[in-house]
Scaffold this active site. Structure first.
Site, PDB file in Angstrom:
ATOM      1  N   LYS A 124      25.949  65.855  30.410  1.00  0.00           N
ATOM      2  CA  LYS A 124      27.076  66.428  31.273  1.00  0.00           C
ATOM      3  C   LYS A 124      26.671  68.145  31.529  1.00  0.00           C
ATOM      4  CE  LYS A 124      30.807  65.218  33.453  1.00  0.00           C
ATOM      5  NZ  LYS A 124      30.887  63.826  33.535  1.00  0.00           N
TER       6      LYS A 124
HETATM    7  N1  GLU Z   1      30.529  62.527  37.158  1.00  0.00           N
HETATM    8  C1  GLU Z   1      30.546  61.067  36.958  1.00  0.00           C
HETATM    9  C2  GLU Z   1      31.195  60.491  35.855  1.00  0.00           C
HETATM   10  O1  GLU Z   1      31.717  61.274  35.258  1.00  0.00           O
HETATM   11  C3  GLU Z   1      29.453  60.205  37.404  1.00  0.00           C
HETATM   12  C4  GLU Z   1      28.076  60.711  36.690  1.00  0.00           C
HETATM   13  C5  GLU Z   1      26.801  60.047  37.061  1.00  0.00           C
HETATM   14  O2  GLU Z   1      26.797  59.175  37.945  1.00  0.00           O
HETATM   15  O3  GLU Z   1      25.853  60.306  36.784  1.00  0.00           O
HETATM   16  O4  GLU Z   1      31.148  59.400  35.349  1.00  0.00           O
END
Ligand code: GLU
Length: 425
Positions: free
Chosen positions: A109
């Protein structure tokens, strides 16, 4: 009991849930510590030029939580309240999501602490370009693949792609997902998280005799996740009886007219409360929690973390909660739900449609293919269905609520891959 800020609490909750799963599995040899600790955390200072000509600074992070099963994968969040600990907590969630969905990816993240609404387009472009350039050695289709999250979108991903591609000398579409279709993005990506969450609601609802048709749903958040969840649930016959965003909550027992909401928002309404599509039942951020206490069968928290604490949990009348957001229930709220017999479909499964579609986007990038939207949507749904089958069967067999069952399944997958790879050197 120590005092917590909500963000510290997010990390504590995430670690608590991983530990609980590790204990249930009886993991040997300190393996749970290896799994909990992020592989690496990078904190970056982001100097950038304001339109006024002055130099300004932001702080950002990128966390690679687990990379044992594949490249680190996860979104980049823009929010003034983002902290290092929150980004770690969200990265842990990504490792679990990719494991539960059986995707060959790890968890990551990113976050930058600021409010994107206060910046011009030019400032936003300069901020992400500088952030990416600080991250270059950590990024790449085989290392770490960012995606949108709260506050970021396809345009931001296009700048990520461009900045990374410029640094290696050729276009690398697979370095990022959730990018514009014109640059190798996937059809269906924008709606995928909401689509997956609605499928999760349908599958879990079917287990307790609650079909989507004519079911009353209340949704907090009308952004990328909540708006699509509302539209797609409505298309499957559900009635959206309440909606909330930062402006507050609205209610309409006969069903909110989503076409009107979307029309008014396009015309410039700043919030669902300005659309005239329902009665105002709560104003502002505080009022956005009123959406949880209306008469509804399903509650979908699709905004930010810690939205439902133990106090709000006692007011919920629904039978099912489907977590479209990451971490919307505190562990204490979770206990209240269990005591009250309200079923919770946890974030690490319920909102995994987004990263599942990201994986499909990468598959298309690597194979130089582009699937039509129906094909992508069907694949997302089919992967959500097979994971639910595993999750439900395991939760029945082990007599565990979905949340712990999902954590155990995810941690088991990660632990197995650690064991198979061994500990180096
Ligand atoms: N931000 C999204 C999540 O929390 C998608 C993450 C992604 O597609 O890598 O799942």
């Amino acid at each position: 009991m120590p005092q917590h800020t909500p963000k510290e609490f997010a990390l504590e909750s995430a670690e608590f849930r991983v530990r609980q799963a590790g204990e249930w599995l009886g993991l040997e040899d300190g393996l749970i510590e290896t799994i909990i600790a992020p592989r690496r955390i990078l904190e970056v200072s982001i100097p950038f030029r304001r339109d006024s000509g002055t130099r300004d600074h932001l702080v950002g992070w990128r966390v690679h939580h687990n990379t044992t099963r594949g490249p680190a994968k996860g979104g980049i969040r823009y929010h003034p309240g983002v902290t290092r600990d929150e980004v770690v907590a969200l990265a842990i969630g990504m490792s679990l999501k990719t494991a539960i969905m059986n995707l060959p990816l790890g968890g990551a993240k990113g976050g930058i602490a600021f409010d994107p609404k206060t910046m011009s387009t030019g400032e936003l472009e300069r901020i992400i370009r500088r952030y990416v350039s600080e991250l270059i050695p950590f990024l790449g289709p085989d290392r770490d693949v960012p995606a949108p999250d709260v506050g970021t979108n396809a345009q931001v991903m296009a700048w990520v792609l461009d900045q990374y591609s410029a640094s290696v000398g050729h276009i690398v579409p697979g370095v990022v997902t959730g990018k514009p279709i014109e640059l190798g993005g996937s059809l269906g990506r924008e709606s995928a998280t909401g689509r997956g969450a609605v499928e999760a609601a349908a599958l879990a609802g079917a287990q307790i005799g609650l079909p989507l048709k004519d079911t009353r749903i209340s949704i907090q958040g009308y952004g990328q996740v909540g708006a699509w969840a509302a539209r797609l649930a409505h298309a499957r016959g559900a009635k959206i009886v309440a909606l909330a965003d930062v402006g507050g909550s609205i209610h309409n027992a006969n069903g909110i007219d989503l076409v009107l909401v979307d029309h008014k928002l396009r015309e410039g309404a700043k919030s669902v409360v300005e659309t005239g599509a329902g009665d105002l039942i709560g104003k502002g951020l505080d009022g956005a929690t009123q959406v949880f206490s209306v008469d509804a069968d399903i509650i979908m928290p699709c905004a930010l973390g810690d939205a439902i604490d133990e106090h709000i949990a006692t007011q919920i009348k629904a039978r099912l909660i489907v977590e479209g957001a990451n971490g919307p229930l505190t562990p204490k709220a979770d206990e209240v739900m269990q005591d009250r017999g309200i079923i919770v479909v946890p974030d690490i499964y319920a909102n995994a449609g987004g990263v599942t579609c990201s994986y499909l986007e990468q598959c298309q990038n690597f194979a130089h293919l582009s699937w039509d939207e129906d094909e992508v949507n069907e694949r997302v749904i089919s992967l959500m269905q097979s994971s639910f089958k595993r999750l439900h069967a395991f939760s029945v067999e082990a007599k565990l609520p979905y949340r712990l069952a999902a954590s155990v399944l995810g941690i088991k997958t990660i632990a197995d891959s650690h064991r198979l790879r061994g500990l180096h050197p």
